[in-house]
Design a protein around this motif. Sequence first.
Motif: not given
Length: 798
Positions: A306-311, A348-353, A355-358
């Motif tokens: 859930d955390m990755a999804l929210l991010k 959010f500079k360090d996040y990739n959609l 990767e988060l979705a995976k």
Amino acid sequence: MKKEAIEEKIKKEPDAENPYRLLDLKLSPIKTWAAGLPAVVAAMRDLVEEKTFFRGNLALLKMNQFKGFDCPSCAWPDPDDERSPIGEYCENGAKALAEEATTKKITAAFFRQHSVFDLAKLDDYRIGKLGRLTAPMYLPEGGTHYQSISWEDAFKKIAAHLNALDSPDAAAFYTSGRTSNEASFVYQLFAKEFGTNNMPDCSNMCHETSGSALRPTIGIGKGTVTLEDFYDTDVIIIVGQNPGTNAPRMMSALAKGKQNGAKIVAINPLPEAGLMGFRNPQAVTSAIGKAGKLADLFLPVKINGDMALLKALELLLLDFEKKSPGEVLDHAFIKEKTTGYDAFLEQFKDYNLEELAKEAGVPAAAIYEMAQMMAFKKRIIFCWGMGITQQPNGVDMIREMLNILLLKGSIGIPGAGVCPVRGHSNVQGNRTMMIDEKPTDKQLDRLESFFGFKMPRKHGYDVVRAIKAIHEEKVKLLFCMGGNFLSATPDTTYTANALRKLNLLVCVSTKLNRGHLIHGKEAIILPTYGRSDKDIVNGEVQIISTENSMGVVQQSKGMLDPVSKDLINETQIVCRLAMATLGSRAVVNWQRYHDSYDAVRDDIEKCIPGFENYNVRVRQKGGFYLPNAARDYQRFANELDGRAPFTITAIPDNHLEADEYMMATTRTHDQFNTTIYGLDDRYRGIKNERRVIFMNQEDIDRAGFSAGDKVDLFNYDDNVERIAPLFVIVCYPIPRQNTVTYFPETNVLVSVNNVVKESNMPASKYVKIKIRKHDPEVYQKIDKILYRSLLEPEQDVE
């Protein structure tokens, strides 16, 4: 009996906590909608089984009605305006009422005929079906049978144990959510006058995480929406919660919101029927017609994904804002009502959609669809249940949901805010009444000023810490105001070992449960009224009060004749115990409270903010709302300026070895908390069995199993081997390497040290397990203390 013979006996018989035998499992297609006529039939069938069809149906007409009694099941709110004359209740509320209104009784003669040895052989379902308790019972040290004891002698015995303790902190006072506001207030007051804050309660196992997340952010540990907000909103997001089973009346609110244009997003590892479709049993065309769709979008997130999804969702909302400046985020709200926005954005500079979705286990396209639903809407409600609160990072995940609402300015306005869906009726009221192991200085100062005795200031034990303290023999007496402590708590073997060490276990109960059969050296059962029973004091039927999930305090007035004349209400139980224990050293006028609930409410209003003119307002139609500064004034946690801080959280590492699986425990549809109404789970297609494990078909194939195989489940947290033997594999649409099982059967696998950060709740939705083909020899590896109640006293277990 020799050790070898005992072990042979154990192989053939169920144990004291988990009945290790399989029934005749039948599978049916998974349901895609909930409620409808099957819910009505199931509710009526339970009334027949409990031999209370006419008595029970009469009570159902009064349940959740104005001047009726509050449902003893979940805490979902009743409408403020008109309520259904057909029945303002759901299937599981009717089942709870059937259990309470049953005409089946457990008398003193029953206990003379049945030893603890015999009763412990029954599974939890059959124990619960024995009927209502009718008289106080006592199990002496070394005794084989519970025996009759008078109320006076019971209070004397408990008082003698309490007064013999080396310290007040050697006692702990547990509370179930069923307890009324009045009983809760006097209960916590007695514990404090006795000298301890050891008040573990069911909040420590269900929504402590919600309060731990909300208070430091929005300044209140409760939700900020009303039932009306569900009817007029744009987006409802339901995370880790199954309305069809846990709060069925919520589906009516969701359906009404959807009719008015709301979009509904369901986020959950399992595709629960109550999230997908709904047939309203109160409307003929709906009950027999086509089911109405509920969720517009279902995201099958991995357990703790859930955390990755929210991010990922936040990342997309920020991208929408860049493309449409000022149309997605509420910058005025952010500037005036929040702190820490710039630091929050940096991450959010360090996040990739992708990767988060995976990490979430959800396609990026589905998350994008959710972001589109929300981007240009402001009236957004986040709901969650124990699928979030029982995760090790549950506090952080709730704060991440709050982050999204703060970005949107979607809190403290109509149709928007947070809604933790509480499980048990009045669990929220318990906490408002200061059932809390960590009372604040303000609360204690107020009580001390009013009552004139020095309040204990040291924080007490929550549930997990209480179990450990009992195990370490720091706590010698456990008093349980309702509930089934053993079956509700984690690490069953560890907890059972602990409870055996108590000098005295006292349980205030309406029905027999497993917790009465795994006991201390001595045990006492005190029978009490149910919510539907007439509570007569000084010749008058009394009202009590409760608080629902949305902060409404309302009256509840029982209407059924009690099953026994030898029952005492919970408030009077506490008062009589206080008088017996404290005697002449008591400062509180316990007799006054004993004789009048109005007197209790008069003093509650002097000690707890928001209860002004309590006795008048609670008798008004629908009761009254408690103050909620976050909802009413957009005033949040910061005491100086009322702002809410953005929270920076981390994405957890959910790595699993190739032979490991993540397990979450859940309840069946035929179950409320530890009370088991039946052996089916209708919506998930399970009939006549509870010892099942839901697995993804690819996992089944990869491990060399087949659906229907018998397996044993293992957990190795703390370098301890925990075993739950003999489960049946059921193929189910669930993310890879994720599994789901029922509690309390698999509570044995939940380490007492596997807890939620900050709230210290058991993380029962995040348990790493290994699965092996069933081996009958596994029974020899199980701690034999779990079977002690199956052994007759003269037998030697050493």
